[in-house]
Scaffold this motif. Structure first.
Motif, PDB file in Angstrom:
ATOM      1  N   ILE A  30       0.860  -1.189   0.000  1.00 42.98           N
ATOM      2  CA  ILE A  30       0.000   0.000   0.000  1.00 42.98           C
ATOM      3  C   ILE A  30       0.889   1.230   0.000  1.00 42.98           C
ATOM      4  O   ILE A  30       1.814   1.347   0.806  1.00 42.98           O
ATOM      5  CB  ILE A  30      -0.919   0.023   1.242  1.00 42.98           C
ATOM      6  N   VAL A  31       0.605   2.127  -0.914  1.00 47.98           N
ATOM      7  CA  VAL A  31       1.288   3.420  -0.979  1.00 47.98           C
ATOM      8  C   VAL A  31       0.233   4.494  -0.719  1.00 47.98           C
ATOM      9  O   VAL A  31      -0.809   4.502  -1.369  1.00 47.98           O
ATOM     10  CB  VAL A  31       1.934   3.651  -2.363  1.00 47.98           C
ATOM     11  N   SER A  32       0.487   5.372   0.250  1.00 44.93           N
ATOM     12  CA  SER A  32      -0.540   6.362   0.567  1.00 44.93           C
ATOM     13  C   SER A  32       0.073   7.693   0.950  1.00 44.93           C
ATOM     14  O   SER A  32       1.247   7.784   1.327  1.00 44.93           O
ATOM     15  CB  SER A  32      -1.450   5.869   1.704  1.00 44.93           C
ATOM     16  N   SER A  33      -0.756   8.723   0.868  1.00 41.49           N
ATOM     17  CA  SER A  33      -0.363  10.063   1.286  1.00 41.49           C
ATOM     18  C   SER A  33      -1.590  10.766   1.830  1.00 41.49           C
ATOM     19  O   SER A  33      -2.732  10.398   1.508  1.00 41.49           O
ATOM     20  CB  SER A  33       0.232  10.855   0.113  1.00 41.49           C
ATOM     21  N   ALA A  34      -1.371  11.779   2.644  1.00 38.56           N
ATOM     22  CA  ALA A  34      -2.475  12.479   3.292  1.00 38.56           C
ATOM     23  C   ALA A  34      -2.912  13.698   2.492  1.00 38.56           C
ATOM     24  O   ALA A  34      -2.124  14.298   1.754  1.00 38.56           O
ATOM     25  CB  ALA A  34      -2.066  12.900   4.697  1.00 38.56           C
ATOM     26  N   PHE A  35      -4.175  14.060   2.643  1.00 42.89           N
ATOM     27  CA  PHE A  35      -4.675  15.332   2.133  1.00 42.89           C
ATOM     28  C   PHE A  35      -5.640  15.893   3.166  1.00 42.89           C
ATOM     29  O   PHE A  35      -6.132  15.176   4.023  1.00 42.89           O
ATOM     30  CB  PHE A  35      -5.359  15.169   0.766  1.00 42.89           C
ATOM     31  N   SER A  36      -5.881  17.176   3.108  1.00 47.37           N
ATOM     32  CA  SER A  36      -6.699  17.809   4.141  1.00 47.37           C
ATOM     33  C   SER A  36      -7.821  18.621   3.524  1.00 47.37           C
ATOM     34  O   SER A  36      -7.706  19.148   2.414  1.00 47.37           O
ATOM     35  CB  SER A  36      -5.839  18.716   5.025  1.00 47.37           C
ATOM     36  N   VAL A  37      -8.915  18.683   4.271  1.00 45.13           N
ATOM     37  CA  VAL A  37     -10.090  19.469   3.888  1.00 45.13           C
ATOM     38  C   VAL A  37     -10.411  20.400   5.055  1.00 45.13           C
ATOM     39  O   VAL A  37     -10.527  19.942   6.188  1.00 45.13           O
ATOM     40  CB  VAL A  37     -11.311  18.556   3.611  1.00 45.13           C
ATOM     41  N   PRO A  38     -10.527  21.700   4.800  1.00 46.36           N
ATOM     42  CA  PRO A  38     -10.856  22.620   5.894  1.00 46.36           C
ATOM     43  C   PRO A  38     -12.108  22.187   6.640  1.00 46.36           C
ATOM     44  O   PRO A  38     -13.126  21.869   6.033  1.00 46.36           O
ATOM     45  CB  PRO A  38     -11.066  23.957   5.169  1.00 46.36           C
ATOM     46  N   GLY A  39     -12.019  22.139   7.960  1.00 44.79           N
ATOM     47  CA  GLY A  39     -13.168  21.771   8.774  1.00 44.79           C
ATOM     48  C   GLY A  39     -13.334  20.281   8.969  1.00 44.79           C
ATOM     49  O   GLY A  39     -14.235  19.850   9.675  1.00 44.79           O
ATOM     50  N   ARG A  40     -12.482  19.481   8.328  1.00 39.32           N
ATOM     51  CA  ARG A  40     -12.574  18.032   8.481  1.00 39.32           C
ATOM     52  C   ARG A  40     -11.246  17.467   8.945  1.00 39.32           C
ATOM     53  O   ARG A  40     -10.226  18.148   8.972  1.00 39.32           O
ATOM     54  CB  ARG A  40     -12.969  17.369   7.155  1.00 39.32           C
TER      55      ARG A  40
END
Length: 340
Positions: A294-304
Motif C-alpha cells: 500500500i502506498v498512501s499520502s495524506a490530504f486535508s479538507v478545511p473543517g474536516r
C-alpha cells in the motif's frame, strides 16, 4: 553489511523484476546496467544479498527476485521518486478541476489515481469526527413527510427525507425539534449518532414511531458525516496482477470491500512522518494483506479530519511511479479543497 554496489545490484533487480516479472540473473544485470564488473562479481554481490534475505530464488532458476525485506530496503533508499510529466500534471489539474462538489471530486480522484498507477486506488472520505452538531432543523413537506437538516459547526449541511408512516402536526414537530437539539446539540458526530440512536425519554407514545424514524434519520446523517468509508476504483487493475499473488486475490478483494481493514491501515500510516507512506507485503499480514503493498499520502479538507488516499497492489509494484502519482494527487487535492 551490504556494500553500496550490492545495494545498486538490489536496485537493478527490483527494477528489472518489476518491469519483466521474470527472475533476474547476473548476466542480464551486466547486460542492462553499467556496473563495469564481471558477471562473476555480480553473482558474489547477489549471494550476499541472498544471505541478507533481500533476494531469493523463486524456483530452480538461476535468477533472483526481491523479498519483502528487499523491497523495503529499496523503498527506504529511494531517492529519485520520479516527478510526474508536465502532461500528467496538466491532466490532474484539468480532470480534478472540473469537479463541482466533494463527492464528485473524490470519485474523479480515485479514477485518476487508478489510471496513473495501473493499481487499485482508494480514497478515504474526509471525516467530521471532530466536528460538532450546531443545529438540527425539521421542515414539514407533507403531513407524513419531514426534511431533516443537520448543520455542523464547520458549516456543513446534510439533508435527508424521512417518510414517517403517520401524520404529525406542527406542534409535535416543534417539540421533537427541541428534543433532538437538546440531545445532540454541541456533540461530535460520533456522540450525536450514539445519542440519537437511543429511545427518546418521555416521548409521546402516540408518536413514538415517528420520533424513532426521525431520530434514526438524523443519527444516520451523523454516521455518514463521520466519513469512515472509502471510494474505490481500478479493481480490474488488481485482477490483471493476479499472477503476482501466490494464491487467490479473493482475500485482498474482500479486505478492500470490508473497508475497515484499509481504514485501520490508513490510521497507522497517518503517523508516518514522511509525505508518502509505504507498507509492504508481510508488514500488512495482520490485516490479511500479506502479499500486497500500500502506498498512501495524506490530504486535508478545511473543517474536516486529515484523510488519506493511495493504491493497493502486489509487492511487485513500480514504487517510484506510484509514490510520485499518489504524492502529486494528494498535494493537488489539498490545494483544490483549501481554495474552496
Amino acid at each position: 553489511m551490504v556494500s553500496e554496489r550490492g545495494l545498486a545490484v538490489l536496485r537493478a533487480i527490483v527494477q528489472d523484476y518489476v518491469a519483466s516479472r521474470e527472475p533476474v540473473g547476473s548476466k542480464s544485470i551486466v547486460d542492462r546496467h553499467a556496473f563495469g564488473v564481471s558477471a562473476a562479481t555480480i553473482r558474489n554481490d547477489m549471494a550476499l544479498l541472498e544471505e541478507e534475505e533481500l533476494i531469493q530464488a523463486p524456483h530452480t532458476s538461476s535468477g533472483r527476485i526481491p523479498t519483502d525485506k528487499g523491497y523495503r530496503v529499496f523503498v527506504d533508499r529511494l531517492s529519485d521518486v520520479r516527478p510526474l510529466s508536465a502532461a500528467q500534471r496538466q491532466a490532474i489539474e484539468t480532470f480534478l478541476g472540473e469537479s463541482n462538489d466533494l463527492d464528485e471530486l473524490l470519485a474523479r480522484t480515485v479514477r485518476l489515481i487508478a489510471q496513473l498507477t495501473n493499481q487499485l486506488a482508494v480514497v478515504q472520505v474526509p471525516s467530521f469526527s471532530r466536528t460538532r452538531v450546531r443545529h438540527i432543523e425539521l421542515v414539514q413537506l407533507a403531513p407524513d413527510r419531514v426534511l431533516c437538516i443537520l448543520i455542523t459547526d464547520s458549516g456543513q449541511v446534510e439533508q435527508r427525507l424521512a417518510d414517517l408512516g403517520a401524520d404529525i402536526d406542527s406542534e409535535t414537530l416543534a417539540t421533537l425539534r427541541v428534543r433532538l437539539n437538546e440531545a445532540a446539540g454541541g456533540l461530535t458526530m460520533a456522540d450525536a449518532a450514539a445519542a440519537l440512536s437511543v429511545e427518546i425519554v418521555d416521548a409521546d407514545p402516540r408518536f413514538a414511531d415517528v420520533y424513532r424514524t426521525i431520530a434514526a434519520t438524523i443519527a444516520e446523517q451523523a454516521r455518514v458525516q463521520r466519513g469512515e468509508r472509502l471510494v474505490v476504483a481500478g479493481a480490474a487493475n488488481l485482477v490483471r496482477t493476479e499472477q503476482d499473488f501466490s494464491g487467490s486475490i479473493l482475500g485482498v478483494i474482500e479486505a478492500i470491500e470490508e473497508q475497515v481493514v484499509v481504514l485501520r491501515l490508513f490510521g497507522e500510516m497517518a503517523a508516518d512522518p514522511h509525505a508518502v507512506a509505504v507498507r509492504i507485503g508481510r508488514e500488512n499480514a495482520p490485516y490479511g494483506l500479506g502479499e500486497a503493498s500500500i502506498v498512501s499520502s495524506a490530504f486535508s479538507v478545511p473543517g474536516r479530519d486529515v484523510a488519506r488516499l493511495g493504491v493497493v497492489g502486489p509487492t511487485r509494484m513500480d514504487y517510484s511511479a506510484s509514490m510520485a502519482a499518489v504524492r502529486a494527487v494528494a498535494r493537488y487535492l489539498s490545494l483544490q479543497l483549501g481554495e474552496h
